[in-house]
Design an enzyme around this catalytic site. Structure first.
Site, PDB file in Angstrom:
ATOM      1  N   ASN A  11      29.931  38.432  24.200  1.00 33.87           N
ATOM      2  CA  ASN A  11      31.235  39.014  23.886  1.00 33.87           C
ATOM      3  C   ASN A  11      31.960  38.109  22.885  1.00 33.87           C
ATOM      4  O   ASN A  11      32.396  37.014  23.228  1.00 33.87           O
ATOM      5  CB  ASN A  11      32.036  39.160  25.185  1.00 33.87           C
ATOM      6  CG  ASN A  11      33.402  39.772  24.983  1.00 33.87           C
ATOM      7  OD1 ASN A  11      34.052  39.573  23.967  1.00 33.87           O
ATOM      8  ND2 ASN A  11      33.853  40.514  25.984  1.00 33.87           N
ATOM      9  N   LEU A  12      32.090  38.574  21.647  1.00 30.03           N
ATOM     10  CA  LEU A  12      32.681  37.749  20.591  1.00 30.03           C
ATOM     11  C   LEU A  12      34.136  37.400  20.863  1.00 30.03           C
ATOM     12  O   LEU A  12      34.615  36.348  20.439  1.00 30.03           O
ATOM     13  CB  LEU A  12      32.537  38.442  19.233  1.00 30.03           C
ATOM     14  CG  LEU A  12      31.097  38.580  18.735  1.00 30.03           C
ATOM     15  CD1 LEU A  12      31.049  39.338  17.419  1.00 30.03           C
ATOM     16  CD2 LEU A  12      30.431  37.213  18.580  1.00 30.03           C
ATOM     17  N   ASN A  13      34.863  38.271  21.576  1.00 34.29           N
ATOM     18  CA  ASN A  13      36.252  37.959  21.927  1.00 34.29           C
ATOM     19  C   ASN A  13      36.314  36.743  22.853  1.00 34.29           C
ATOM     20  O   ASN A  13      37.171  35.875  22.697  1.00 34.29           O
ATOM     21  CB  ASN A  13      36.921  39.159  22.601  1.00 34.29           C
ATOM     22  CG  ASN A  13      37.138  40.309  21.651  1.00 34.29           C
ATOM     23  OD1 ASN A  13      37.733  40.142  20.598  1.00 34.29           O
ATOM     24  ND2 ASN A  13      36.634  41.485  22.001  1.00 34.29           N
ATOM     25  N   GLU A  42      21.220  39.585  35.151  1.00 36.03           N
ATOM     26  CA  GLU A  42      21.747  40.594  36.068  1.00 36.03           C
ATOM     27  C   GLU A  42      22.843  39.970  36.913  1.00 36.03           C
ATOM     28  O   GLU A  42      22.626  38.974  37.597  1.00 36.03           O
ATOM     29  CB  GLU A  42      20.621  41.104  36.975  1.00 36.03           C
ATOM     30  CG  GLU A  42      20.609  42.608  37.078  1.00 36.03           C
ATOM     31  CD  GLU A  42      19.476  43.077  37.965  1.00 36.03           C
ATOM     32  OE1 GLU A  42      19.784  43.706  38.986  1.00 36.03           O
ATOM     33  OE2 GLU A  42      18.317  42.800  37.622  1.00 36.03           O
ATOM     34  N   ASP A  71      32.825  34.616  34.458  1.00 29.79           N
ATOM     35  CA  ASP A  71      32.886  35.996  34.906  1.00 29.79           C
ATOM     36  C   ASP A  71      34.348  36.230  35.196  1.00 29.79           C
ATOM     37  O   ASP A  71      35.025  35.376  35.782  1.00 29.79           O
ATOM     38  CB  ASP A  71      32.024  36.255  36.140  1.00 29.79           C
ATOM     39  CG  ASP A  71      31.835  37.752  36.369  1.00 29.79           C
ATOM     40  OD1 ASP A  71      31.548  38.466  35.383  1.00 29.79           O
ATOM     41  OD2 ASP A  71      31.990  38.212  37.502  1.00 29.79           O
ATOM     42  N   TYR A 155      41.321  45.107  29.528  1.00 29.85           N
ATOM     43  CA  TYR A 155      42.447  45.768  30.194  1.00 29.85           C
ATOM     44  C   TYR A 155      43.800  45.292  29.653  1.00 29.85           C
ATOM     45  O   TYR A 155      44.844  45.673  30.175  1.00 29.85           O
ATOM     46  CB  TYR A 155      42.369  45.534  31.709  1.00 29.85           C
ATOM     47  CG  TYR A 155      41.169  46.199  32.345  1.00 29.85           C
ATOM     48  CD1 TYR A 155      41.241  47.517  32.804  1.00 29.85           C
ATOM     49  CD2 TYR A 155      39.956  45.533  32.469  1.00 29.85           C
ATOM     50  CE1 TYR A 155      40.136  48.142  33.371  1.00 29.85           C
ATOM     51  CE2 TYR A 155      38.845  46.146  33.039  1.00 29.85           C
ATOM     52  CZ  TYR A 155      38.948  47.447  33.485  1.00 29.85           C
ATOM     53  OH  TYR A 155      37.851  48.068  34.047  1.00 29.85           O
ATOM     54  N   ASP A 156      43.792  44.472  28.600  1.00 24.97           N
ATOM     55  CA  ASP A 156      45.043  43.919  28.067  1.00 24.97           C
ATOM     56  C   ASP A 156      46.102  44.974  27.734  1.00 24.97           C
ATOM     57  O   ASP A 156      47.291  44.730  27.955  1.00 24.97           O
ATOM     58  CB  ASP A 156      44.768  43.047  26.838  1.00 24.97           C
ATOM     59  CG  ASP A 156      44.063  41.741  27.194  1.00 24.97           C
ATOM     60  OD1 ASP A 156      43.911  41.446  28.398  1.00 24.97           O
ATOM     61  OD2 ASP A 156      43.670  41.009  26.261  1.00 24.97           O
ATOM     62  N   HIS A 181      44.240  33.620  32.567  1.00 23.86           N
ATOM     63  CA  HIS A 181      43.345  33.233  33.653  1.00 23.86           C
ATOM     64  C   HIS A 181      42.197  32.371  33.132  1.00 23.86           C
ATOM     65  O   HIS A 181      41.803  31.393  33.749  1.00 23.86           O
ATOM     66  CB  HIS A 181      42.803  34.490  34.343  1.00 23.86           C
ATOM     67  CG  HIS A 181      42.201  35.493  33.401  1.00 23.86           C
ATOM     68  ND1 HIS A 181      42.895  36.025  32.328  1.00 23.86           N
ATOM     69  CD2 HIS A 181      40.971  36.055  33.332  1.00 23.86           C
ATOM     70  CE1 HIS A 181      42.121  36.859  31.664  1.00 23.86           C
ATOM     71  NE2 HIS A 181      40.940  36.891  32.252  1.00 23.86           N
TER      72      HIS A 181
END
EC number: 3.6.1.66
Length: 197
Positions: A11-13, A42, A71, A155-156, A181
């Site tokens: 995930n590049l973000n 997994e 995570d 979800y931002d 977080h």
């Protein structure tokens, strides 16, 4: 030579956010792509911490470079802390970030309890150490999807940060990175890394 850490994400973000926070230690972040390894573990854990450790262990096994992985997800009080570890898969693989956020809003329709928090666990693994660090950011789920904001991901657009009374999607990266977080978990990781040679 710069100290290197392998970061277990595609995930590049997340790469951008983690790199900007760890920059102060002069750490070079390497992704699975940089290291030319196929990385898609997994996530079978039932907690953020378990999933972060699964990813960090897998990446260290593949690269033999000290590895970190996170995570994270959103936990909504009215939904008994769901979607939780399923945040990235909420609603099934056919949904994108916006689709998942809209589904969450739909599930909360008419519910007065909008309390939620973002949670993050970061795991560090090397040849002799397995350590994890956690952070939380408390907030509220908005009534509607924010189409004004240009920042953030996931979800931002529906996560209201109460001290600023606006969604994360309207908060510039530097500000968000100082309260998120992930920042809180990374601060704990930073303290730990400062003690490691």
């Amino acid at each position: 030579m710069k100290r290197q850490l392998a970061l277990g994400t595609n995930n590049l973000n997340k790469v951008k956010e983690v790199s900007s926070i760890l920059m102060e230690l002069g750490i070079q972040i390497l992704t699975p792509k940089d290291l030319k390894v196929s990385f898609n573990p997994e996530e079978t854990g039932s907690t953020f911490k378990e999933n972060a450790l699964i990813k960090a262990k897998e990446l260290f096994y593949l690269t033999k470079i000290p590895s970190i992985a996170d995570d994270s997800g959103i936990c909504v009080s009215a939904l008994k802390d769901e979607p939780g570890v399923y945040s990235a898969r909420f609603g099934g693989p056919e949904l994108n970030d916006e689709g998942r956020a809209l589904l969450l809003l739909e599930k909360l329709k008419g519910n007065q309890n909008r309390k939620a928090y973002y949670a993050c666990a970061i795991a560090y693994v090397d040849e002799s150490t397995e350590q994890s660090f956690e952070g939380r950011c408390e907030g509220l789920i908005s009534e509607e999807y924010d189409r004004i904001g240009i920042y953030g991901f996931g979800y931002d657009p529906i996560f209201i940060f109460p001290p600023l009374q606006k969604p994360f999607s309207q908060i510039q990266e530097e500000t968000k990175n100082s309260v998120s977080h992930r920042k809180k978990a990374l601060d704990e990781l930073l303290k730990f890394l400062k003690t490691k040679p």
